[in-house]
Design a protein around this motif. Structure first.
Motif, PDB file in Angstrom:
ATOM      1  N   LEU A  40       0.305  22.831   9.158  1.00 26.29           N
ATOM      2  CA  LEU A  40      -0.730  21.811   9.253  1.00 26.29           C
ATOM      3  C   LEU A  40      -0.522  20.768   8.162  1.00 26.29           C
ATOM      4  CD1 LEU A  40      -3.877  24.092   9.647  1.00 26.29           C
ATOM      5  CD2 LEU A  40      -2.623  22.970  11.478  1.00 26.29           C
ATOM      6  N   THR A  41      -0.851  19.529   8.489  1.00 25.67           N
ATOM      7  CA  THR A  41      -0.808  18.437   7.519  1.00 25.67           C
ATOM      8  C   THR A  41      -2.098  17.651   7.621  1.00 25.67           C
ATOM      9  OG1 THR A  41       1.609  18.234   7.594  1.00 25.67           O
ATOM     10  CG2 THR A  41       0.370  16.334   6.811  1.00 25.67           C
ATOM     11  N   ARG A  42      -2.655  17.349   6.472  1.00 19.34           N
ATOM     12  CA  ARG A  42      -3.859  16.520   6.423  1.00 19.34           C
ATOM     13  C   ARG A  42      -3.482  15.128   5.941  1.00 19.34           C
ATOM     14  NH1 ARG A  42      -8.179  14.774   3.186  1.00 19.34           N
ATOM     15  NH2 ARG A  42     -10.216  14.912   4.209  1.00 19.34           N
ATOM     16  N   ILE A  43      -3.821  14.114   6.738  1.00 15.59           N
ATOM     17  CA  ILE A  43      -3.547  12.716   6.416  1.00 15.59           C
ATOM     18  C   ILE A  43      -4.831  12.086   5.907  1.00 15.59           C
ATOM     19  CG2 ILE A  43      -2.628  10.538   7.299  1.00 15.59           C
ATOM     20  CD1 ILE A  43      -1.441  12.142   9.642  1.00 15.59           C
ATOM     21  N   ALA A  44      -4.742  11.342   4.812  1.00 14.61           N
ATOM     22  CA  ALA A  44      -5.913  10.695   4.219  1.00 14.61           C
ATOM     23  C   ALA A  44      -5.760   9.179   4.345  1.00 14.61           C
ATOM     24  CB  ALA A  44      -6.071  11.097   2.756  1.00 14.61           C
ATOM     25  N   PRO A  45      -6.122   8.599   5.506  1.00 21.64           N
ATOM     26  CA  PRO A  45      -5.903   7.159   5.696  1.00 21.64           C
ATOM     27  C   PRO A  45      -6.824   6.274   4.874  1.00 21.64           C
ATOM     28  CG  PRO A  45      -7.066   8.088   7.564  1.00 21.64           C
ATOM     29  CD  PRO A  45      -6.682   9.237   6.697  1.00 21.64           C
ATOM     30  N   LEU A  46      -7.941   6.801   4.375  1.00 20.84           N
ATOM     31  CA  LEU A  46      -8.888   5.996   3.613  1.00 20.84           C
ATOM     32  C   LEU A  46      -8.903   6.350   2.138  1.00 20.84           C
ATOM     33  CD1 LEU A  46     -11.830   6.014   6.172  1.00 20.84           C
ATOM     34  CD2 LEU A  46     -10.086   4.267   5.849  1.00 20.84           C
ATOM     35  N   PHE A  47      -7.934   7.122   1.704  1.00 23.68           N
ATOM     36  CA  PHE A  47      -7.838   7.488   0.298  1.00 23.68           C
ATOM     37  C   PHE A  47      -7.397   6.266  -0.512  1.00 23.68           C
ATOM     38  CE2 PHE A  47      -6.204   9.870  -3.362  1.00 23.68           C
ATOM     39  CZ  PHE A  47      -7.194  10.820  -3.496  1.00 23.68           C
ATOM     40  N   PRO A  48      -7.969   6.019  -1.702  1.00 22.67           N
ATOM     41  CA  PRO A  48      -7.646   4.799  -2.445  1.00 22.67           C
ATOM     42  C   PRO A  48      -6.323   4.851  -3.190  1.00 22.67           C
ATOM     43  CG  PRO A  48      -9.247   6.076  -3.652  1.00 22.67           C
ATOM     44  CD  PRO A  48      -9.045   6.793  -2.355  1.00 22.67           C
ATOM     45  N   ALA A  49      -5.472   5.809  -2.888  1.00 21.74           N
ATOM     46  CA  ALA A  49      -4.140   5.877  -3.485  1.00 21.74           C
ATOM     47  C   ALA A  49      -3.129   6.031  -2.358  1.00 21.74           C
ATOM     48  CB  ALA A  49      -4.035   7.036  -4.471  1.00 21.74           C
ATOM     49  N   TYR A  50      -1.939   5.455  -2.571  1.00 24.05           N
ATOM     50  CA  TYR A  50      -0.913   5.443  -1.542  1.00 24.05           C
ATOM     51  C   TYR A  50       0.408   5.883  -2.151  1.00 24.05           C
ATOM     52  CZ  TYR A  50      -4.547   2.590   0.561  1.00 24.05           C
ATOM     53  OH  TYR A  50      -5.749   2.148   1.032  1.00 24.05           O
ATOM     54  N   HIS A  95       9.387   9.842   8.468  1.00 29.93           N
ATOM     55  CA  HIS A  95       9.853   8.977   7.390  1.00 29.93           C
ATOM     56  C   HIS A  95       8.784   8.733   6.333  1.00 29.93           C
ATOM     57  CE1 HIS A  95      13.560   8.191   9.539  1.00 29.93           C
ATOM     58  NE2 HIS A  95      12.859   7.915  10.626  1.00 29.93           N
ATOM     59  N   SER A  96       7.553   9.029   6.633  1.00 24.94           N
ATOM     60  CA  SER A  96       6.488   8.858   5.644  1.00 24.94           C
ATOM     61  C   SER A  96       5.961  10.195   5.136  1.00 24.94           C
ATOM     62  CB  SER A  96       5.347   8.027   6.234  1.00 24.94           C
ATOM     63  OG  SER A  96       4.882   8.569   7.443  1.00 24.94           O
ATOM     64  N   GLY A  97       6.698  11.279   5.385  1.00 22.09           N
ATOM     65  CA  GLY A  97       6.359  12.563   4.803  1.00 22.09           C
ATOM     66  C   GLY A  97       5.868  13.615   5.761  1.00 22.09           C
ATOM     67  N   LEU A  98       5.657  13.278   7.036  1.00 22.32           N
ATOM     68  CA  LEU A  98       5.211  14.263   8.014  1.00 22.32           C
ATOM     69  C   LEU A  98       6.388  15.177   8.365  1.00 22.32           C
ATOM     70  CD1 LEU A  98       2.558  14.796   9.575  1.00 22.32           C
ATOM     71  CD2 LEU A  98       3.550  13.535  11.481  1.00 22.32           C
ATOM     72  N   PRO A  99       6.217  16.505   8.305  1.00 16.47           N
ATOM     73  CA  PRO A  99       7.355  17.396   8.545  1.00 16.47           C
ATOM     74  C   PRO A  99       7.978  17.269   9.920  1.00 16.47           C
ATOM     75  CG  PRO A  99       5.593  18.578   7.438  1.00 16.47           C
ATOM     76  CD  PRO A  99       5.039  17.250   7.835  1.00 16.47           C
ATOM     77  N   ASP A 100       7.186  16.900  10.935  1.00 18.27           N
ATOM     78  CA  ASP A 100       7.706  16.816  12.300  1.00 18.27           C
ATOM     79  C   ASP A 100       6.928  15.755  13.051  1.00 18.27           C
ATOM     80  OD1 ASP A 100       9.090  17.285  14.589  1.00 18.27           O
ATOM     81  OD2 ASP A 100       8.383  19.332  14.912  1.00 18.27           O
ATOM     82  N   THR A 123       0.791  -1.223   0.000  1.00 19.34           N
ATOM     83  CA  THR A 123       0.000   0.000   0.000  1.00 19.34           C
ATOM     84  C   THR A 123       0.819   1.268   0.000  1.00 19.34           C
ATOM     85  OG1 THR A 123      -0.140  -0.007   2.407  1.00 19.34           O
ATOM     86  CG2 THR A 123      -1.860  -1.174   1.190  1.00 19.34           C
ATOM     87  N   GLY A 124       1.996   1.285   0.563  1.00 16.35           N
ATOM     88  CA  GLY A 124       2.755   2.517   0.663  1.00 16.35           C
ATOM     89  C   GLY A 124       2.250   3.382   1.793  1.00 16.35           C
ATOM     90  N   ASP A 125       2.573   4.672   1.735  1.00 16.44           N
ATOM     91  CA  ASP A 125       2.209   5.613   2.789  1.00 16.44           C
ATOM     92  C   ASP A 125       0.887   6.294   2.449  1.00 16.44           C
ATOM     93  OD1 ASP A 125       4.638   5.119   4.137  1.00 16.44           O
ATOM     94  OD2 ASP A 125       5.673   6.559   2.846  1.00 16.44           O
ATOM     95  N   PHE A 126       0.252   6.810   3.499  1.00 18.98           N
ATOM     96  CA  PHE A 126      -0.972   7.581   3.289  1.00 18.98           C
ATOM     97  C   PHE A 126      -0.642   8.876   2.538  1.00 18.98           C
ATOM     98  CE2 PHE A 126      -2.481   5.550   7.461  1.00 18.98           C
ATOM     99  CZ  PHE A 126      -3.049   4.493   6.769  1.00 18.98           C
ATOM    100  N   ILE A 127      -1.626   9.349   1.775  1.00 16.09           N
ATOM    101  CA  ILE A 127      -1.473  10.613   1.055  1.00 16.09           C
ATOM    102  C   ILE A 127      -1.496  11.764   2.060  1.00 16.09           C
ATOM    103  CG2 ILE A 127      -2.487  12.146  -0.657  1.00 16.09           C
ATOM    104  CD1 ILE A 127      -1.307   9.711  -1.900  1.00 16.09           C
ATOM    105  N   LEU A 128      -0.508  12.648   1.980  1.00 12.81           N
ATOM    106  CA  LEU A 128      -0.414  13.806   2.859  1.00 12.81           C
ATOM    107  C   LEU A 128      -0.525  15.080   2.030  1.00 12.81           C
ATOM    108  CD1 LEU A 128       2.622  12.786   5.133  1.00 12.81           C
ATOM    109  CD2 LEU A 128       0.218  12.181   5.407  1.00 12.81           C
TER     110      LEU A 128
END
Length: 927
Positions: A309-319, A282-287, A28-33
């Motif tokens: 601010l960062t928005r994480i999309a855990p249910l997005f169908p792309a990773y 390591h998955s793209g979060l700045p801090d 799956t990879g990482d969640f879209i940020l």
């Protein structure tokens, strides 16, 4: 140098990731940020709380005030001191807890801004929590609890003390104190509980009310099972790693997000204990230090950190695979070749692989000794051994008998020795066997003989400590590689220096020509190459050597090659389409067709219903074999839509974006629609991965994504459209259900909004103002509607919004009235008529024998005529209802005067002369 605390955090998440997420990460990879930061000179990124109002606008408590963000625009409202906490009431008012006081965002002086409720010069109170319960607002500091009732505008100081924190549970406010007392504040009463079993920091039921997670004041995670609250199954691991949870948010009924101080955010699933997904640096979060956490209604998770601010999309169908280490350069292609994922970029060729790390474990193992080879005995020795053997039989018959029993006898003998040994000997166990002394061996008797059969060997084994996934650079592939091609048994990479055969360990130059485009004949080892020097070359692999079969000078540049179902080869150039064929002499061009490609677009070639089509930005073109030329096709545009964007890949697949959705044009002529892929309108590359049943996407901002077309995306339940702002002549207007505008405020600007925090839905708007027009406007991306003049009347604003998924929402957003000016109202006309009647009556009764009366009659008559003319002009102008320039107004008034000139003549005769002379009579008609 990292501290022990940091290392424990890192070790914990590596452990959890290696145990629970090995397959998940691989697939799956990482969640879209998506990252958001306000561009405002007066504020920074020190944010204390995130929430959202009833319309879905994100609200942030910043140390300089309150920020609002709708996905496109930031709005800032300065407070009198640092904004520390937020709450939104049922009527969509944002309340703010500040340093030393509290207030709300409300409409004041034709604009929205901060309105203080309690403002103090003392900054001793830190209102770190604000709660909206029922019809009351609570502001909690470390010393005081205030209650505000909006309906009566009343403020009460309910409690004073030393407070730790507060939380809401069962629609009541619970407050923890330093003396371990829990105070419960209800609508009409206040209760307290001394020395409870545990002090809670957060109690959060799921949206469906089935599950409940809670966090104690130590940051431990608990879950409610039935009527009992138990530690979560990750509780001990979290405690060992000293990971303290600071906040919880439900993403949906089964997925919960947990924020930490130094370990980012991790996600847990209610029913799947193996689900443990981490989003960190390591998955793209700045801090990794999270200040606050909020889950919006669109199932996205907002986190506040030092960089915004960062928005994480855990249910997005792309990773995302972009954050895996090792990948560098601008991405060009991504495809699975020989069961591995390969990427060619501007800096080389990379492959994706799993790396397993090990550590050595040393242990001791008991093994049976190998029997020694017997020496060949002399006859004398043999006789002596036989005599000794007979003596042993007489002395130890049981032992010899046991030896004859073999393996089972040995097991039972072990059991007998175990029963005969004392308890102290049993406690020594395994280590006694290894480190036994000579005295022990002497005392062992038969045990010594048994142990002589075994020995202890030092062994070393590899133990898996972690699994990681990363990209590896193929050696000797430095520079830009345009294509990756899979032939029958090889992988080739093309660049400006030539064509390379590559594997994971090396890259070998096999064709030394600068390549512009290369095409591999399916299921073969044959290549057709267009070089940067204007040559068209045909190669075949003969005896493991790429051999040039033919070479032709070619003036055009080949952009695409396609082989149709008849085996004919079609080459798309910049201005022509070429038909070629493979022969024994090589590759030959048989025919060329001119095509409209004035912008040097890359041409996509597709077969549909037995016809050959060519696609560029100008439209669709078709080969008309009867006319023997390429013609423009308008029917395909009706079927597929305008070709806003198109992509072709090596497997003869054409991807088409028509401005709304992506469509896959398959080689067999069929069309497959990808409705939800329309959220990515600007893709550079798409390729299907048959092994994972996913699509590799490369976006215009250099992101590598894996898209799962089977997964039903849950982001389509987007926010509803609403009116964000109303602006009139005097400034901003309060948005009310019954909006009244005066006649001089008949100019209106309306700003529409449909929040889109993913930044991909790309909404379009269509509107109609009933009362002014019955026609709908054209679809537009502009969300601002301006009306420079609105005549008196009642209006209703109807709006449609269409997103990139093709979903249309329609609603009536605004009803308002523009008042009629008093001079156009019936009562004013009645007053004018009465005044005219009075003047006419006075004029008719004056005695003309006196000079003064004649003068007054003449003056009143002229005044009456002027008033009548102005009255009629006002009535006609109101009926025409025209807004224009002064010059046009003058011309309109002049036209009205000419129109009523005959009536004016009649009135003048009646008033001044007292009658009208009618032809054919000898007497005047008297009034």
């Amino acid at each position: 140098m990292p501290s022990k605390f940091h290392l424990l955090h890192r070790a914990f998440f590596l452990l959890i990731g290696s145990i629970f997420c090995q397959l998940t990460i691989a697939q799956t990879g990482d969640f879209i940020l998506t990252h958001h930061s306000p561009k405002h000179s007066e504020i920074d990124n020190i944010n204390f709380e995130i929430t959202a109002d009833k319309n879905g606008i994100i609200c942030i408590a910043n140390r300089f005030g309150v920020l609002k963000y709708d996905g496109n625009e930031w709005n800032f409202y300065r407070t009198n001191s640092s904004a520390l906490s937020l709450a939104v009431s049922s009527d969509n008012v944002v309340y703010v807890g500040c340093l030393g006081g509290f207030g709300k965002l409300d409409f004041v002086s034709n604009t929205y801004g901060y309105v203080p409720i309690v403002d103090s010069d003392s900054l001793s109170d830190h209102f770190l929590q604000t709660f909206a319960l029922d019809d009351r607002i609570y502001f909690l500091s470390d010393k005081n609890l205030y209650q505000y009732t909006p309906s009566t505008d009343e403020v009460k100081n309910l409690l004073a003390g030393d407070f730790l924190n507060g939380y809401v549970n069962d629609e009541k406010l619970h407050i923890n104190t330093y003396d371990e007392t829990v105070i419960t504040v209800g609508s009409n009463q206040i209760d307290s509980l001394t020395n409870p079993d545990k002090l809670w920091g957060i109690i959060l039921p799921s949206p469906d009310g089935i599950s409940e997670f809670s966090v104690d004041l130590d940051g431990g995670l608990f879950v409610k099972q039935g009527d009992e609250v138990k530690p979560h199954h990750h509780y001990e691991r979290l405690q060992e790693a000293e990971v303290a949870i600071t906040d919880l948010e439900w993403v949906n009924d089964s997925l919960v997000a947990c924020s930490t101080i130094e370990s980012g955010v991790f996600f847990l699933h209610v029913s799947d204990s193996s689900y443990f997904e981490v989003t960190d640096y390591h998955s793209g979060l700045p801090d990794n230090e999270i200040h606050d956490l909020y889950a919006d209604e669109n199932q996205g998770v907002w986190v506040a950190h030092e960089f915004g601010l960062t928005r994480i999309a855990p249910l997005f169908p792309a990773y995302s695979y972009t954050n895996f280490p090792g990948l560098e350069g601008n991405l060009i292609e991504a495809q699975r070749l020989k069961d591995d994922l390969w990427i060619n970029t501007s800096l080389g060729v990379y492959y994706f692989s799993k790396d397993t790390s090990y550590r050595s474990r040393v242990y001791v193992q008991q093994v049976r000794k190998e029997p020694k080879k017997a020496r060949r005995a002399t006859p004398k020795q043999t006789v002596q051994q036989a005599e000794e053997s007979l003596e042993e039989k007489d002395e130890e018959p049981e032992e010899k008998k046991g030896k004859k029993r073999g393996f089972l006898s040995g097991l039972f003998k072990k059991k007998d020795r175990a029963q005969e040994s004392n308890k102290e000997e049993e406690k020594k166990g395994f280590f006694k066997k290894i480190f036994s002394t000579n005295d022990d061996e002497k005392q062992g008797g038969g045990k010594e003989q048994e142990e002589d059969k075994y020995k202890y060997v030092r062994r070393v084994e590899k133990v898996v400590t972690g699994v990681s996934y990363q990209f590896h650079h193929v050696p000797d592939t430095d520079g830009k590689f345009r294509q990756l091609i899979e032939t029958k048994d090889r992988i080739l990479a093309t660049s400006h220096t030539g064509i390379y055969e590559i594997d994971k360990n090396s890259a070998q130059l096999v064709i030394n020509h600068p390549v512009k485009y290369a095409y591999a004949v399916p299921e073969s080892n044959q290549l057709l190459i267009s070089t940067e020097r204007g040559m068209l070359k045909y190669y075949d692999l003969i005896n493991n050597i790429w051999t040039e079969i033919s070479s032709t000078y070619f003036e055009d540049v080949i952009l695409n090659v396609y082989m149709d179902h008849l085996g004919e080869v079609w080459l798309a150039g910049t201005t022509h389409i070429y038909q070629g064929v493979f022969s024994e002499e090589g590759f030959l061009i048989e025919h060329s067709y001119e095509i409209n490609n004035r912008y040097y677009d890359e041409l996509s070639i597709w077969e549909h219903s037995g016809k050959l089509y060519f696609i560029n930005s100008q439209g669709y073109f078709r080969l008309d074999r009867k006319l023997d030329r390429i013609v423009k096709d308008l029917e395909l545009k009706k079927e597929l839509g305008s070709p806003h964007h198109h992509i072709h890949n090596e497997k003869s697949r054409v991807w088409l974006y028509n401005g709304k959705i992506w469509q896959l044009l398959l080689p067999d002529g069929s069309v497959e629609e990808f409705k939800y892929l329309g959220v990515f309108p600007n893709l550079k590359y798409i390729n299907y991965d048959e092994k994972l049943d996913r699509y590799w996407l490369i976006t215009d901002d250099n992101q590598l994504l894996a898209y799962d077309a089977k997964q039903i995306p849950e982001f389509h339940q987007s926010y509803s459209i609403f009116v964000k702002r109303l602006v009139g002549k005097a400034g901003e207007l309060r948005i009310d259900e019954q909006l009244q505008l005066s006649h001089d405020q008949n100019m209106l600007s309306i700003e529409l909004l449909k929040p889109d925090y993913v930044g991909l839905l790309n909404p379009e708007y269509q509107y109609r103002l009933s009362g002014l027009t019955d026609e709908w406007s054209k679809w537009t991306h502009a969300n601002l509607i301006d009306y420079s003049y609105l005549p008196p009347g009642e209006y209703q604003l109807e709006v449609k919004v269409r997103d990139a998924l093709g979903q249309i929402e329609e609603d009536t957003l605004l009803r308002f009235t523009v008042a009629t000016p008093y001079w156009q109202q019936p009562w004013f006309y009645a007053v004018q008529a009465l005044i005219l009647a009075l003047i006419i009556g006075i004029t008719s009764r004056l005695d003309e024998s006196k000079p003064f009366n004649r003068f007054m009659k003449h003056g009143l008559s002229i005044l009456t005529l002027v008033v009548i003319i102005q009255f009629m002009q006002a009535v006609i102008s109101a009926f025409l209802d025209i807004e224009s320039t002064p010059v046009v107004d003058f011309l309109i008034d002049a036209g009205i005067a000419l129109m009523i000139f005959p009536l004016e003549w009649v009135l003048r005769k009646l008033i001044l002369d007292g009658g009208l002379k009618i032809s054919g009579t000898t007497e005047a008609t008297k009034l």
